[in-house]
Structures are given as structure tokens and as C-alpha cells.
Enzyme design. Sequence first.
Site, short mmCIF file in Angstrom:
data_model
loop_
_atom_site.label_atom_id
_atom_site.label_comp_id
_atom_site.label_asym_id
_atom_site.label_seq_id
_atom_site.Cartn_x
_atom_site.Cartn_y
_atom_site.Cartn_z
CD GLU A 44 3.29 -10.38 -2.04
OE1 GLU A 44 4.37 -10.88 -1.55
OE2 GLU A 44 3.07 -9.36 -1.85
CE LYS A 113 7.76 -9.45 -2.29
NZ LYS A 113 6.67 -9.41 -1.32
CB CYS A 145 4.34 -6.77 -2.80
SG CYS A 145 3.65 -6.01 -1.45
#
Length: 266
Positions: A44, A113, A145
Amino acid sequence: MKSIKVSLAQLTPKLGDKSHNLQLLEKAIAQAAEQKSNMIVFPELFLTGYAIGHQVPYLAETKNGPSLTKVKELCKTFSIYTVVGFAEIDNGFYYISSALIDDQGELRGVYRKTHLFDREKEFFTPGTDIHVFPTSLGKIGIMICFDVEFPELARTLKIKGAELIAITNANMEPYERHHHIYAKSRAMENEIPVVICNRLGEEGSLKFCGDSMVIDTQGIALLSMEKEEGVKTADLPLLTTLDPKLGYISKRRQDLYLASSKEQFV
């Protein structure tokens, strides 16, 4: 049985130094190509480092910016797919994003995200779309994540037809156990391969914990890097014979879930 070779780039990017991180990326792509890999996954926000905070406006780029343009060139040169995390700007908004670039150097898509962790919400906007990208390797879904901790997202990707989920990660202590379990669970409960690439190193008080893995449809780690830095490759079956006694997707009770979703929880 269809399988591909997948590489994990478990590395330590330098905070705020895109030039340095692109050099790391180029070296990693070359290593993966030597290992005959079809796809390499990076962590990430790899191009900038994770804790960029108030530097976001100076480091974020569009999906057609110079950093991703360089990555596209490398993908074409080495004939490899790449999933890489970057700070994206679009119409004045900033996103934690991951780009999927194919082996011809074409951008196949960008995922933003959707579940922001802790202070990320102070600097970034959450994404609103869940994508499955068709490629010559198969249909690829992407998560980032904290997303792995929400089973609904992986399930939605599976329902949308994903054959592989790639996760770019910047997971830190003390949450190593969370992602180690959740990544395997997302694979097992959806009967889908999961590739999760985390990073190493420290940024301020954050200590990143590695534990990148290539996981098959049964939740078995075919490759586990633990704390090892570098690039490693594994053979990953995509289309496998599933246990007909399980069939989680076909045996869902949607009538129950839809009714429950309308209830209010406090």
C-alpha cells in the site's frame, strides 16, 4: 487447472521519496521477470511511503501522472502485470489507491480504498466503487489493507466474478495476527486465491510487520515471507476443483441477510 506465477515485493519504501521507491520497484520487477512471474504485487502507498500526512498534496498524482507512467513502461519492458499502491488525486480529492497495469503497459484499472484506518480519514477520501478487472490472467479484484477486515468486500468481489484478490498492505504492529488470519479467511470463505503484499520498515512510531502471503482457495499459504525482505514468487492455481459439500456462494441465505441488513444497530 489454470495457474499463474505471482510475486510478492515485500520491501521498505522511503517516506516521501518517489524517485527512490521507483528504483526499488524497477529492481523488483526485473527480479520477478527473472523468476518468470506473471504478476507482481507491491505494498500500500508504495510509491510515497505510508505516513505522508500533510505531504499528500505534494506527493499525490493522477492515474496518468509521471510515476505510474514509469511503472507502465516497466510493465511493458518486462512483460509483467503489476499491482502497486499510490496516493491519487482526482478532482481535488485524495485517495489511497492501487493501480493494476498489464503486461503491455496498459492501465487496466484503479481501486480506491473504501475502508480508511485511523488517521487516514484526516487526509484521504474513501473510495465508493468495488471493481473486478478482466485480464488475460483472469478476473482480478483489489483490496487495500484495512479492507481485508471487512468480509463483505471480498464476498462482493467474489459475487462479481473475481477469480483472484490482490491486496496491497501497510499493516503494522500490533495487528499482524489480524491480517494473517483475515487474509486466509477471505480466501477460504470465498474459495478464491488471495495475494497479500505487506511492507517492512518503520515510519515514526509505526513498525510495519511484513507477513506477505500467496494463499490458495483452501486458505493455505503457498508462500509466506514472514519478516524476510525481497521478492519471492509462487505458483498459484486459479481455477481449482472445489468441495461440493461446501459451496458457500451457492448456499447463501440471501433472504435472511437482506432482512437483517434493514435492522438498526446501536
